[in-house]
Design a protein around this motif. Structure first.
Motif, PDB file in Angstrom:
ATOM      1  N   VAL A  79     -28.037 -26.275  20.536  1.00  0.00           N
ATOM      2  CA  VAL A  79     -29.171 -26.495  21.423  1.00  0.00           C
ATOM      3  C   VAL A  79     -30.073 -25.280  21.272  1.00  0.00           C
ATOM      4  N   ASN A  80     -31.227 -25.490  20.662  1.00  0.00           N
ATOM      5  CA  ASN A  80     -32.094 -24.353  20.331  1.00  0.00           C
ATOM      6  C   ASN A  80     -33.041 -24.049  21.486  1.00  0.00           C
ATOM      7  N   GLN A  81     -32.715 -23.010  22.246  1.00  0.00           N
ATOM      8  CA  GLN A  81     -33.611 -22.564  23.332  1.00  0.00           C
ATOM      9  C   GLN A  81     -34.373 -21.304  22.933  1.00  0.00           C
ATOM     10  N   LEU A  82     -34.500 -21.072  21.628  1.00  0.00           N
ATOM     11  CA  LEU A  82     -35.303 -19.953  21.130  1.00  0.00           C
ATOM     12  C   LEU A  82     -36.761 -20.390  21.035  1.00  0.00           C
ATOM     13  N   ASP A  83     -37.624 -19.433  20.700  1.00  0.00           N
ATOM     14  CA  ASP A  83     -38.998 -19.813  20.391  1.00  0.00           C
ATOM     15  C   ASP A  83     -39.204 -19.840  18.873  1.00  0.00           C
ATOM     16  N   GLN A  84     -38.103 -19.971  18.142  1.00  0.00           N
ATOM     17  CA  GLN A  84     -38.140 -20.015  16.682  1.00  0.00           C
ATOM     18  C   GLN A  84     -37.199 -21.120  16.238  1.00  0.00           C
ATOM     19  N   PRO A  85     -37.407 -21.617  15.021  1.00  0.00           N
ATOM     20  CA  PRO A  85     -36.403 -22.524  14.464  1.00  0.00           C
ATOM     21  C   PRO A  85     -35.106 -21.781  14.188  1.00  0.00           C
ATOM     22  N   THR A  86     -34.015 -22.504  14.104  1.00  0.00           N
ATOM     23  CA  THR A  86     -32.751 -21.896  13.718  1.00  0.00           C
ATOM     24  C   THR A  86     -31.884 -22.951  13.045  1.00  0.00           C
ATOM     25  N   THR A  87     -30.750 -22.507  12.479  1.00  0.00           N
ATOM     26  CA  THR A  87     -29.725 -23.413  11.944  1.00  0.00           C
ATOM     27  C   THR A  87     -28.413 -22.665  12.023  1.00  0.00           C
TER      28      THR A  87
ATOM     29  N   ASN B  45      -8.333 -36.159  14.715  1.00  0.00           N
ATOM     30  CA  ASN B  45      -8.806 -35.390  15.877  1.00  0.00           C
ATOM     31  C   ASN B  45     -10.288 -35.061  15.746  1.00  0.00           C
ATOM     32  N   ILE B  46     -10.948 -35.017  16.889  1.00  0.00           N
ATOM     33  CA  ILE B  46     -12.349 -34.571  16.924  1.00  0.00           C
ATOM     34  C   ILE B  46     -12.408 -33.343  17.811  1.00  0.00           C
ATOM     35  N   LYS B  47     -13.023 -32.277  17.342  1.00  0.00           N
ATOM     36  CA  LYS B  47     -13.201 -31.062  18.146  1.00  0.00           C
ATOM     37  C   LYS B  47     -14.694 -30.882  18.360  1.00  0.00           C
ATOM     38  N   THR B  48     -15.102 -30.918  19.626  1.00  0.00           N
ATOM     39  CA  THR B  48     -16.536 -30.808  19.887  1.00  0.00           C
ATOM     40  C   THR B  48     -16.871 -29.497  20.585  1.00  0.00           C
ATOM     41  N   PHE B  49     -17.997 -28.960  20.221  1.00  0.00           N
ATOM     42  CA  PHE B  49     -18.474 -27.695  20.780  1.00  0.00           C
ATOM     43  C   PHE B  49     -19.962 -27.843  21.063  1.00  0.00           C
ATOM     44  N   ARG B  50     -20.415 -27.118  22.075  1.00  0.00           N
ATOM     45  CA  ARG B  50     -21.840 -27.106  22.384  1.00  0.00           C
ATOM     46  C   ARG B  50     -22.274 -25.655  22.345  1.00  0.00           C
ATOM     47  N   TYR B  51     -23.205 -25.352  21.467  1.00  0.00           N
ATOM     48  CA  TYR B  51     -23.682 -23.978  21.291  1.00  0.00           C
ATOM     49  C   TYR B  51     -25.133 -23.905  21.761  1.00  0.00           C
ATOM     50  N   VAL B  52     -25.321 -23.294  22.919  1.00  0.00           N
ATOM     51  CA  VAL B  52     -26.687 -23.078  23.409  1.00  0.00           C
ATOM     52  C   VAL B  52     -27.147 -21.723  22.881  1.00  0.00           C
ATOM     53  N   ILE B  53     -28.240 -21.745  22.142  1.00  0.00           N
ATOM     54  CA  ILE B  53     -28.735 -20.515  21.517  1.00  0.00           C
ATOM     55  C   ILE B  53     -29.993 -20.056  22.236  1.00  0.00           C
ATOM     56  N   GLN B  54     -29.946 -18.835  22.739  1.00  0.00           N
ATOM     57  CA  GLN B  54     -31.111 -18.305  23.437  1.00  0.00           C
ATOM     58  C   GLN B  54     -31.158 -16.781  23.299  1.00  0.00           C
ATOM     59  N   ARG B  55     -32.333 -16.213  23.592  1.00  0.00           N
ATOM     60  CA  ARG B  55     -32.443 -14.756  23.592  1.00  0.00           C
ATOM     61  C   ARG B  55     -31.854 -14.234  24.894  1.00  0.00           C
ATOM     62  N   GLY B  56     -31.333 -13.003  24.857  1.00  0.00           N
ATOM     63  CA  GLY B  56     -30.794 -12.419  26.080  1.00  0.00           C
ATOM     64  C   GLY B  56     -30.421 -10.979  25.841  1.00  0.00           C
ATOM     65  N   PRO B  57     -30.282 -10.200  26.920  1.00  0.00           N
ATOM     66  CA  PRO B  57     -30.031  -8.774  26.775  1.00  0.00           C
ATOM     67  C   PRO B  57     -28.604  -8.480  26.313  1.00  0.00           C
ATOM     68  N   VAL B  58     -28.499  -7.477  25.436  1.00  0.00           N
ATOM     69  CA  VAL B  58     -27.200  -6.989  24.971  1.00  0.00           C
ATOM     70  C   VAL B  58     -27.186  -5.486  25.189  1.00  0.00           C
ATOM     71  N   THR B  59     -26.101  -4.960  25.724  1.00  0.00           N
ATOM     72  CA  THR B  59     -25.940  -3.510  25.839  1.00  0.00           C
ATOM     73  C   THR B  59     -24.700  -3.112  25.055  1.00  0.00           C
ATOM     74  N   LEU B  60     -24.891  -2.246  24.086  1.00  0.00           N
ATOM     75  CA  LEU B  60     -23.736  -1.756  23.326  1.00  0.00           C
ATOM     76  C   LEU B  60     -23.041  -0.655  24.118  1.00  0.00           C
ATOM     77  N   GLN B  61     -21.836  -0.298  23.682  1.00  0.00           N
ATOM     78  CA  GLN B  61     -21.017   0.653  24.440  1.00  0.00           C
ATOM     79  C   GLN B  61     -21.602   2.059  24.434  1.00  0.00           C
ATOM     80  N   ASP B  62     -22.536   2.342  23.516  1.00  0.00           N
ATOM     81  CA  ASP B  62     -23.176   3.666  23.543  1.00  0.00           C
ATOM     82  C   ASP B  62     -24.466   3.643  24.353  1.00  0.00           C
ATOM     83  N   GLY B  63     -24.732   2.531  25.039  1.00  0.00           N
ATOM     84  CA  GLY B  63     -25.917   2.440  25.872  1.00  0.00           C
ATOM     85  C   GLY B  63     -27.117   1.800  25.192  1.00  0.00           C
TER      86      GLY B  63
END
Ligand code: C2O
Ligand code: CU
Length: 491
Positions: free
Chosen positions: A99-107, A51-69
């Motif tokens: 898929v690295n959509q950051l302005d930095q390298p990643t792994t 079996n082959i299991k394929t995934f596509r991970y697009v990595i980018q910056r974006g807003p996060v709001t925690l439950q305490d605001g």
């Protein structure tokens, strides 16, 4: 680009410090070789199951709001904080396109998976980072089965706590699940925020004294101010309570993804049955009253409701509760289970102070030191990475690392690309060695870990307290005849 301190900048900031000699500490007793062969984790490649299991991970910056605001700009995988749970079966060919959509390298690093070295995600050691605008497809056979996880291995102190991590569950297929349960749940602990010198500094404990503290009691000073504790990316008090039937056995896959903090977990009036260490089954499960889980460690535990109504899985460390996860029993619990179990320890499966260790081909002593007394640099045998001496091995050898922690903070040491056996701890030989990929050493603790050199490559071996790792507590396991890493290129 946001300014983050690289390892090289950090290390040059540390340059000029006088290193303290490590002296002749008699840290590992010499044992006689035993007759029996050491049982070590199976080879890195389970056969491909087709079996082959394929995934596509697009990595980018974006807003996060925690439950305490609290709001911040996270590092998102497919828009999620933290990354999605990746669930595959043992023997699957897993292909993850980053898929690295950051302005930095990643792994991404597949923590606890015996992936091939070029898929291991450590820039300068095993692969080049994925540059902004580029993509890279990771490919590995899912093995060994169990609770694993993944995380970025670039600018870790920035990218990991802000979102580039997630669970990786490899369901057993070729090996039977030794402790099956009907239901299971992944609980991944992490911390968000920054505190200099995070983790517990056992040298800053005030008047309780080392003896009392090492005994597990005492009144530790916590250092969690500035950090927000999260479970599955949420503030735990905001979690919906987890519903469990009265006699149900629920498997919890506990993953500590915090870059600095440990947890001491207990269930109100209840116990936990520990079945797996870092994803690998114990020979016999153990009932515990509390479970210490250091950064990057995983434990699978089976819980059963201790009472009717609501109850909690809590972490209290240093006299402070950091996490409380609500559960509720659907129905009535008639009789509470008898308690009186021990705390988890690496010696829980039994040990012998006069036991003998199996023979190995090659053993290496590693003295871990540094911290406050060295101005914040962390060392192995007196040197900070990348100036530490690599451990050179040959394919097929049984290797033993003999470690002692001569600093005032704990060090959860992680080996890439291999599982190891903890064969002795604090001078006692384990009756049935624990199979893990992280071993945590508190101040002045020592251990031996053994592994089979069965996955040629260059492998990072480092403290998983990310501040310590960036501060130099790292080295490389290099296989002879494998091309050398190019350490300087990306550090
Ligand atoms: Cu979770 Cu270098 O590892
Ligand atoms: Cu450390």
């Amino acid at each position: 680009m946001r300014k983050v301190m690289t390892r090289r900048e950090f290390l040059s900031a540390m340059a000029g410090l006088t290193l303290i000699g490590i002296g002749g500490y008699p840290f590992v007793r010499r044992w006689m070789s035993s007759q029996g062969p050491l049982s070590l984790p199976s080879p890195p490649t389970v056969a491909w199951n087709g079996n082959i299991k394929t995934f596509r991970y697009v990595i980018q910056r974006g807003p996060v709001t925690l439950q305490d605001g609290t709001r911040f700009t996270g590092y998102l995988i497919n828009g999620q904080f933290p990354g999605p749970e990746l669930r595959v079966q043992e023997g699957d060919k897993v292909q993850v396109t980053v898929v690295n959509q950051l302005d930095q390298p990643t792994t991404l690093h597949w923590h606890g998976v015996n992936a091939p070295s070029p898929m291991d995600g450590v820039p300068g050691i095993s692969q080049d980072p994925v540059l902004p605008g580029q993509s890279f497809t990771y490919e590995f056979i899912a093995s060994p089965a169990g609770t694993r996880w993944y995380h970025s291995h670039v600018y870790e102190m920035e990218q990991v706590p802000n979102g580039l991590f997630g669970p990786l569950i490899i369901e057993p297929k070729t090996t039977p699940e030794p402790y099956p349960t009907q239901h299971e749940l992944t609980l991944m602990f992490s911390t968000w925020g920054y505190k200099p010198g995070a983790g517990i500094d056992y040298g800053m404990m005030g008047n309780t004294g080392m003896g009392q503290m090492m005994g597990g009691g005492g009144n530790l000073s916590s250092s969690n101010q500035g950090l927000t504790h999260l479970v599955n990316g949420k503030i735990p008090t905001s979690l919906q309570s987890i519903k469990v039937a009265p006699r149900e056995k629920l498997r919890l896959r506990l993953i500590n993804a915090s870059g600095t903090e440990s947890y001491l977990l207990a269930i109100d009036g209840g116990t936990m049955l520990v079945t797996h260490t870092d994803g690998n089954p114990l020979q016999a499960p153990r009932v515990v009253s509390e479970l210490y889980i250091a950064p990057a460690e995983r434990y699978d535990v089976i819980v059963t409701p201790p009472r009717s109504g609501t109850w909690y899985l809590r972490s209290s460390l240093a006299g402070q509760e950091s996490v409380r996860i609500p559960f509720s029993t659907v129905g009535e619990v008639k009789s509470s289970p008898a308690v009186g179990a021990n705390s988890w320890s690496y010696l829980i499966t039994g040990s012998n102070s006069f036991g003998s260790l199996p023979a190995v081909n090659h053993s290496v002593q590693l003295v871990l030191s540094g911290g406050m007394m060295m101005g914040g640099a962390w060392t192995i045998n007196g040197a900070s990475y990348p100036n530490t001496s690599p451990v050179k091995v040959r394919t097929g050898e049984r290797i033993r690392l003999e470690m002692v922690n001569r600093s005032m903070m704990e060090h959860p040491m992680h080996l890439h690309g291999h599982s190891f056996a903890i064969t002795s701890f604090n001078g006692r030989v384990l009756n049935s060695p624990l199979i893990k990929d992280v071993v945590n050493l508190k101040p002045m603790e020592r251990c031996t870990i053994d592994f089979l050199a069965n996955n040629p490559g260059n492998w990072f071996f480092h403290c998983h307290n990310l501040q310590h790792m960036v501060g130099g507590l790292a080295t490389v396991i290099e296989y002879k005849d494998y091309p050398l890493p190019h350490v300087d290129k990306w550090m």
